[in-house]
Enzyme design. Sequence first.
Site, PDB file in Angstrom:
ATOM      1  N   ALA A  44       0.872  -1.175   0.000  1.00 52.42           N
ATOM      2  CA  ALA A  44       0.000   0.000   0.000  1.00 52.42           C
ATOM      3  C   ALA A  44       0.907   1.222   0.000  1.00 52.42           C
ATOM      4  CB  ALA A  44      -0.881  -0.015   1.245  1.00 52.42           C
TER       5      ALA A  44
ATOM      6  N   GLY B 190       0.638  -4.937   0.904  1.00 54.10           N
ATOM      7  CA  GLY B 190      -0.513  -4.975  -0.005  1.00 54.10           C
ATOM      8  C   GLY B 190      -0.206  -5.662  -1.335  1.00 54.10           C
TER       9      GLY B 190
ATOM     10  N   GLU C 131      -0.537  -9.241  -0.585  1.00 56.42           N
ATOM     11  CA  GLU C 131      -1.982  -9.436  -0.359  1.00 56.42           C
ATOM     12  C   GLU C 131      -2.746  -9.469  -1.692  1.00 56.42           C
ATOM     13  OE1 GLU C 131      -1.945  -6.154   2.550  1.00 56.42           O
ATOM     14  OE2 GLU C 131      -2.976  -7.528   3.907  1.00 56.42           O
TER      15      GLU C 131
ATOM     16  N   GLU D  40       4.427  -5.162   7.364  1.00 56.18           N
ATOM     17  CA  GLU D  40       3.645  -4.088   7.997  1.00 56.18           C
ATOM     18  C   GLU D  40       4.030  -3.793   9.439  1.00 56.18           C
ATOM     19  OE1 GLU D  40       2.368  -6.312   5.900  1.00 56.18           O
ATOM     20  OE2 GLU D  40       0.817  -5.397   4.645  1.00 56.18           O
TER      21      GLU D  40
HETATM   22  N1  CAA Z   1       4.632   3.125  -0.571  1.00 54.98           N
HETATM   23  C1  CAA Z   1       5.033   4.285  -1.127  1.00 54.98           C
HETATM   24  N2  CAA Z   1       6.194   4.419  -1.800  1.00 54.98           N
HETATM   25  C2  CAA Z   1       6.961   3.323  -1.925  1.00 54.98           C
HETATM   26  C3  CAA Z   1       6.600   2.084  -1.379  1.00 54.98           C
HETATM   27  C4  CAA Z   1       5.360   1.998  -0.689  1.00 54.98           C
HETATM   28  N3  CAA Z   1       4.907   0.855  -0.162  1.00 54.98           N
HETATM   29  N4  CAA Z   1       7.583   1.191  -1.636  1.00 54.98           N
HETATM   30  C5  CAA Z   1       8.515   1.853  -2.337  1.00 54.98           C
HETATM   31  N5  CAA Z   1       8.166   3.141  -2.512  1.00 54.98           N
HETATM   32  C6  CAA Z   1       8.877   4.197  -3.197  1.00 54.98           C
HETATM   33  C7  CAA Z   1      10.036   4.724  -2.366  1.00 54.98           C
HETATM   34  O1  CAA Z   1       9.600   5.665  -1.421  1.00 54.98           O
HETATM   35  C8  CAA Z   1      10.914   5.318  -3.422  1.00 54.98           C
HETATM   36  O2  CAA Z   1      10.357   6.548  -3.827  1.00 54.98           O
HETATM   37  P1  CAA Z   1      11.290   7.888  -3.962  1.00 54.98           P
HETATM   38  O3  CAA Z   1      12.278   7.519  -5.036  1.00 54.98           O
HETATM   39  O4  CAA Z   1      10.311   8.936  -4.367  1.00 54.98           O
HETATM   40  O5  CAA Z   1      11.926   8.087  -2.638  1.00 54.98           O
HETATM   41  C9  CAA Z   1      10.742   4.341  -4.597  1.00 54.98           C
HETATM   42  O6  CAA Z   1       9.525   3.670  -4.355  1.00 54.98           O
HETATM   43  C10 CAA Z   1      11.846   3.314  -4.694  1.00 54.98           C
HETATM   44  O7  CAA Z   1      11.946   2.646  -3.446  1.00 54.98           O
HETATM   45  P2  CAA Z   1      13.307   2.486  -2.621  1.00 54.98           P
HETATM   46  O8  CAA Z   1      14.223   3.613  -2.897  1.00 54.98           O
HETATM   47  O9  CAA Z   1      12.948   2.232  -1.198  1.00 54.98           O
HETATM   48  O10 CAA Z   1      13.892   1.159  -3.298  1.00 54.98           O
HETATM   49  P3  CAA Z   1      14.892   0.102  -2.643  1.00 54.98           P
HETATM   50  O11 CAA Z   1      15.351  -0.763  -3.754  1.00 54.98           O
HETATM   51  O12 CAA Z   1      15.909   0.776  -1.810  1.00 54.98           O
HETATM   52  O13 CAA Z   1      13.967  -0.770  -1.654  1.00 54.98           O
HETATM   53  C11 CAA Z   1      11.991  -1.964  -1.004  1.00 54.98           C
HETATM   54  C12 CAA Z   1      12.930  -1.571  -2.161  1.00 54.98           C
HETATM   55  C13 CAA Z   1      12.712  -2.939  -0.068  1.00 54.98           C
HETATM   56  C14 CAA Z   1      10.797  -2.681  -1.650  1.00 54.98           C
HETATM   57  C15 CAA Z   1      11.545  -0.703  -0.227  1.00 54.98           C
HETATM   58  O14 CAA Z   1      11.056   0.244  -1.161  1.00 54.98           O
HETATM   59  C16 CAA Z   1      10.469  -0.942   0.786  1.00 54.98           C
HETATM   60  O15 CAA Z   1      10.752  -1.461   1.850  1.00 54.98           O
HETATM   61  N6  CAA Z   1       9.212  -0.539   0.497  1.00 54.98           N
HETATM   62  C17 CAA Z   1       8.110  -0.608   1.411  1.00 54.98           C
HETATM   63  C18 CAA Z   1       7.609  -2.035   1.582  1.00 54.98           C
HETATM   64  C19 CAA Z   1       6.509  -2.080   2.625  1.00 54.98           C
HETATM   65  O16 CAA Z   1       6.717  -1.802   3.788  1.00 54.98           O
HETATM   66  N7  CAA Z   1       5.295  -2.444   2.187  1.00 54.98           N
HETATM   67  C20 CAA Z   1       4.158  -2.531   3.048  1.00 54.98           C
HETATM   68  C21 CAA Z   1       3.339  -1.275   2.932  1.00 54.98           C
HETATM   69  S1  CAA Z   1       2.100  -1.155   4.162  1.00 54.98           S
HETATM   70  C22 CAA Z   1       0.787  -2.051   3.564  1.00 54.98           C
HETATM   71  O17 CAA Z   1       0.855  -2.659   2.511  1.00 54.98           O
HETATM   72  C23 CAA Z   1      -0.413  -2.003   4.448  1.00 54.98           C
HETATM   73  C24 CAA Z   1      -1.543  -2.878   4.074  1.00 54.98           C
HETATM   74  O18 CAA Z   1      -1.481  -4.097   4.148  1.00 54.98           O
HETATM   75  C25 CAA Z   1      -2.819  -2.286   3.718  1.00 54.98           C
END
Ligand code: CAA
Length: 260
Positions: A66, A112, A115, A135
């Site tokens: 998400a 998400g 999911e 999460e």
């Molecule tokens: N939401 C918003 N933006 C996201 C994102 C997310 N879930 N995942 C990645 N991005 C964005 C980053 O912010 C970044 O944007 P900017 O360049 O504008 O800063 C871009 O995508 C590239 O990401 P990274 O620089 O972080 O890339 P990386 O290769 O260093 O890392 C990753 C990759 C390990 C996937 C890392 O991006 C990450 O940990 N992402 C989040 C994963 C996460 O926690 N997902 C769960 C979300 S909560 C959820 O899903 C709740 C639910 O169940 C309803």
Amino acid sequence: MAFENILTTTENGISTITINRPKQLNALNKVTIEELSNAIQSADQDPAVKVIVLTGSGEKAFVAGADIKEFANFSVEEGKKLAAEGQEKLFNLIENAGTPCIAAVNGFALGGGLELAMSCHIRVMSITAKVGLPEVSLGVIPGYGGTQRLAQLVGKGKANEMVFTAGMIGAEEAFQWGLANHVVAPEELLSTCEKIAGKIMKNSSVAISYAIEAINAGYKDGVNGYDAEIDAFGKCFGTEDFKEGTTAFVEKRKPEFPGK
Ligand code: CAA
């Protein structure tokens, strides 16, 4: 239909829906959820579409979750609404679609994203895929059905560990866990989905939609899956596909299902 964050194509009975925010690793913001919901509904209602394939744009991610930036300042009520609307509009919609949905997981499928893949009926993963429910590392829990569907797919013990540790596993481990149906080279991801779709399309689309209904019934509160199966089995006898399937068998020829 013109979309901002997704691409759609329909060819040879397969509707391919690609989440297209590669710079944000295809994170699911509100607009993307809305668009996916519309695209799935219209594909599911299109008689020419026999299988839906869902994938992510770029080589890095299927969906990284998400959109964290969008919900970072939400209140309790807003958080609850986000999960409720998302589940209803997209995740439950996919799971209960009459058209089989295959997730082609081409990279990160986190939160998400996993999911979303789990709400699909079948998952094919590229060997480069990494999946998890991170999460709790953000102070929240999976909200798009992950606590339920992960436990259904891999068992409660493994689901507990994946959720509590916020850890990621690779595609091969996901296959061993039963989370991936197939693991293939990145360049074979979509062709493998097409091969599976080809096998599905030889069969009665009406019977398949009843099978989806019956299989899902067993996971629904207050619904007896065996009763649902009896009901759906009976309904098949009233379809043109059933007449064609049984007639073709007797006549020793391949069936040509009208899909009705
Ligand atoms: N939401 C918003 N933006 C996201 C994102 C997310 N879930 N995942 C990645 N991005 C964005 C980053 O912010 C970044 O944007 P900017 O360049 O504008 O800063 C871009 O995508 C590239 O990401 P990274 O620089 O972080 O890339 P990386 O290769 O260093 O890392 C990753 C990759 C390990 C996937 C890392 O991006 C990450 O940990 N992402 C989040 C994963 C996460 O926690 N997902 C769960 C979300 S909560 C959820 O899903 C709740 C639910 O169940 C309803």
